[in-house]
Motif scaffolding. Structure first.
Motif, PDB file in Angstrom:
ATOM      1  N   TYR A   1     -34.810   0.963  19.498  1.00  0.00           N
ATOM      2  CA  TYR A   1     -35.811   0.144  18.820  1.00  0.00           C
ATOM      3  C   TYR A   1     -35.643  -1.342  19.129  1.00  0.00           C
ATOM      4  O   TYR A   1     -36.549  -2.136  18.881  1.00  0.00           O
TER       5      TYR A   1
ATOM      6  N   VAL B   1     -33.854  -3.578  17.591  1.00  0.00           N
ATOM      7  CA  VAL B   1     -33.917  -4.368  16.364  1.00  0.00           C
ATOM      8  C   VAL B   1     -32.502  -4.843  16.051  1.00  0.00           C
ATOM      9  O   VAL B   1     -31.652  -4.071  15.640  1.00  0.00           O
TER      10      VAL B   1
ATOM     11  N   SER C   1     -35.371   2.503   7.502  1.00  0.00           N
ATOM     12  CA  SER C   1     -36.270   3.482   8.116  1.00  0.00           C
ATOM     13  C   SER C   1     -37.454   3.849   7.245  1.00  0.00           C
ATOM     14  O   SER C   1     -38.219   4.750   7.592  1.00  0.00           O
ATOM     15  N   GLY C   2     -37.602   3.182   6.090  1.00  0.00           N
ATOM     16  CA  GLY C   2     -38.776   3.438   5.267  1.00  0.00           C
ATOM     17  C   GLY C   2     -38.486   3.900   3.858  1.00  0.00           C
ATOM     18  O   GLY C   2     -39.416   4.250   3.120  1.00  0.00           O
TER      19      GLY C   2
ATOM     20  N   VAL D   1     -38.833  -1.928   4.053  1.00  0.00           N
ATOM     21  CA  VAL D   1     -38.785  -2.150   5.499  1.00  0.00           C
ATOM     22  C   VAL D   1     -38.979  -0.800   6.160  1.00  0.00           C
ATOM     23  O   VAL D   1     -38.436   0.201   5.706  1.00  0.00           O
ATOM     24  N   ASN D   2     -39.772  -0.751   7.255  1.00  0.00           N
ATOM     25  CA  ASN D   2     -39.993   0.530   7.919  1.00  0.00           C
ATOM     26  C   ASN D   2     -39.984   0.327   9.425  1.00  0.00           C
ATOM     27  O   ASN D   2     -41.027   0.165  10.063  1.00  0.00           O
ATOM     28  N   ILE D   3     -38.754   0.324   9.987  1.00  0.00           N
ATOM     29  CA  ILE D   3     -38.617   0.117  11.429  1.00  0.00           C
ATOM     30  C   ILE D   3     -39.217   1.274  12.208  1.00  0.00           C
ATOM     31  O   ILE D   3     -39.772   1.087  13.299  1.00  0.00           O
TER      32      ILE D   3
ATOM     33  N   ALA E   1     -41.859   3.077  11.467  1.00  0.00           N
ATOM     34  CA  ALA E   1     -43.315   2.914  11.563  1.00  0.00           C
ATOM     35  C   ALA E   1     -43.686   1.837  12.571  1.00  0.00           C
ATOM     36  O   ALA E   1     -44.705   1.931  13.259  1.00  0.00           O
ATOM     37  N   ALA E   2     -42.830   0.807  12.678  1.00  0.00           N
ATOM     38  CA  ALA E   2     -43.145  -0.310  13.573  1.00  0.00           C
ATOM     39  C   ALA E   2     -42.776  -0.035  15.026  1.00  0.00           C
ATOM     40  O   ALA E   2     -43.487  -0.457  15.944  1.00  0.00           O
ATOM     41  N   TYR E   3     -41.676   0.691  15.265  1.00  0.00           N
ATOM     42  CA  TYR E   3     -41.175   0.810  16.641  1.00  0.00           C
ATOM     43  C   TYR E   3     -41.017   2.253  17.143  1.00  0.00           C
ATOM     44  O   TYR E   3     -40.824   2.469  18.341  1.00  0.00           O
TER      45      TYR E   3
ATOM     46  N   ASP F   1     -41.529   6.828  16.747  1.00  0.00           N
ATOM     47  CA  ASP F   1     -42.435   7.965  16.563  1.00  0.00           C
ATOM     48  C   ASP F   1     -41.903   8.766  15.382  1.00  0.00           C
ATOM     49  O   ASP F   1     -40.839   9.389  15.454  1.00  0.00           O
ATOM     50  N   TYR F   2     -42.658   8.780  14.270  1.00  0.00           N
ATOM     51  CA  TYR F   2     -42.182   9.403  13.035  1.00  0.00           C
ATOM     52  C   TYR F   2     -41.846  10.878  13.229  1.00  0.00           C
ATOM     53  O   TYR F   2     -40.786  11.355  12.801  1.00  0.00           O
TER      54      TYR F   2
END
Length: 423
Positions: free
Chosen positions: A41, A43, A93-94, A144-146, A148-150, A152-153
């Motif tokens: 990711y 991050v 991670s959400g 925070v939801n890395i 969702a941003a970077y 594939d769920y």
């Protein structure tokens, strides 16, 4: 029946095994996700928190354990820091929407393994507080939801399922293997205690039987106004043998527990055989059985424990020979040396043993007891004990038996013992 329990030392070893298991597996699995966050990711702004928790997990528990010898604090710190890494990763991670939210299920398990029931309640409390916090964050929209941003769920969810199954498989396998190992150790300890009790009951009973016979003879001599000195001497030696046996059983218990070593010392086979002959002749004479002793003139000195060799091994074997011989039979007792071994042979010409009994005679869990030729009772435990103690002395035992007379093999049982000679 006595059921041995774990000692404090054994329980501590088991807890340390589980602490190491959770410590290394937690570090390995969290390292996988740290790698993903930084290289997949890309991050890096959360690295301060992530690496602080991870390095704390790697360093603090070992320091607390090995520097301060405090298991509980080390286990608690390991559980809390590993959980902190997990919760922080789920937060990034959400929260409740994290694809690996089910990882929280391992928290009560981990704390339970480390700290028993109280640890499991700590785990339940942490999971409950974490879920409440995640829901509050979701309702406030501050999560925070890395992923969702970077990411594939769906892929991340599948990846988390796979890693969770791997983690569960590894920890379950190690846990079951550890429990199997310690259960086996407890079973062996249980058998050891049982064996020592059997030695005590079997050989004290034999010695008391000899004392009873001599007491009867002494009373008869008293009535006939004959000297009783010989019978009194034999009873005195029998009492001494019982005291020695009790002492050796206590010492053998220490040997089994690893607290002492087998007290081997140079023993003359000739002296031991003459002593055991004297005791056995008392029982043999009640059935009119003659014991013939053939001793080599060789110097036969072995490293052994005299009381065990005399009372547990040889007396047991001669007692069996008498028990399964017919009245008026003969028993041949022979001793000689080879290049490195003292060899003792005991041959009776009694009823012999069937093959199925001979094949399991050294098995403690097999029924091998049977009555003697005059209804004498047995326990079935004598031969397994004989073999066990011979092995502890570096010796061996071989038994052959025949129920019918053959041209080259008379009816009866032959026992051959070999014990290493002293250098």
């Amino acid at each position: 029946m006595f059921e041995p329990k774990e000692t404090a030392e054994e329980a501590q070893q088991k807890r340390l095994f589980y602490l190491k298991m959770i410590y290394f597996v937690s570090l390995a699995m969290s390292a996988v996700y740290l790698f993903k966050f930084n290289f997949e990711y890309r991050v890096s702004e959360y690295n301060t928190g992530l690496f602080s928790f991870w390095i704390g997990t790697a360093l603090l528990p070992p320091i607390l354990l090995y520097r301060f010898k405090n298991y509980k604090i080390a286990a608690l710190s390991c559980g809390l820091l590993a959980t902190a890494v997990l919760v922080y990763l789920l937060y990034l991670s959400g929260g409740v929407e994290a694809p690996g939210i089910f990882w929280l299920a391992i928290v009560p398990f981990g704390f339970g393994v480390l700290l028993s029931t109280s640890g499991a309640f700590i785990g339940y409390t942490i999971v409950f507080a974490t879920m409440v916090w995640f829901w509050i964050l979701k309702l406030q929209g501050g999560s925070v939801n890395i992923i969702a941003a970077y990411g594939d769920y769906n892929f991340e969810k599948s990846f988390n399922v796979c890693t969770f199954l791997i983690f569960a498989g590894i920890t379950t396998h190690l846990y079951l293997r550890g429990e199997q190992k310690y259960t086996k150790r407890l079973q062996e300890k249980h058998w050891d205690v049982e064996n020592l009790l059997r030695v005590l009951l079997h050989d004290v009973a034999n010695t008391l039987s000899s004392m009873t016979y001599n007491l009867i003879k002494a009373r008869e001599d008293q009535e006939q106004e004959a000297p009783m000195g010989q019978q009194l001497d034999k009873m005195e030696r029998a009492v001494s043998d019982i005291n020695n046996l009790l002492h050796q059983v206590r010492h053998l218990k220490s040997v089994k527990d690893g607290k002492a070593s087998m007290p081997l010392s140079p023993i003359s086979i000739a002296i031991v055989l003459n002593e055991v002959m004297e005791k056995s002749e008392t029982l043999a004479s009640q059935k009119g059985i003659k014991i013939a002793l053939d001793l080599s003139r060789d110097k036969m000195v072995v490293n052994s424990e005299k009381t065990i060799l005399n009372n547990v091994v040889l007396a047991n074997l001669l007692s069996n020979a008498v028990k399964f011989s017919l009245p008026g039979d003969r028993i041949d007792l022979r001793a000689y040396s080879t290049e490195s071994m003292a060899v003792i042979e005991i041959q009776d010409y009694g009823i012999g043993m069937p093959e199925n009994l001979l094949n399991k005679i050294f098995h403690l869990d097999a029924a091998t007891t049977r009555e003697g030729t005059q209804g004498e009772k047995g326990t079935g435990y004598g031969m397994p004990l004989v073999k066990e103690y011979l092995t502890m002395m570096g010796g061996s035992i071989v038994i052959t038996s025949q129920e019918e007379n053959l041209p080259h093999h008379p009816r009866g049982t032959k026992v051959v013992l070999k014990i290493p000679l002293t250098v």
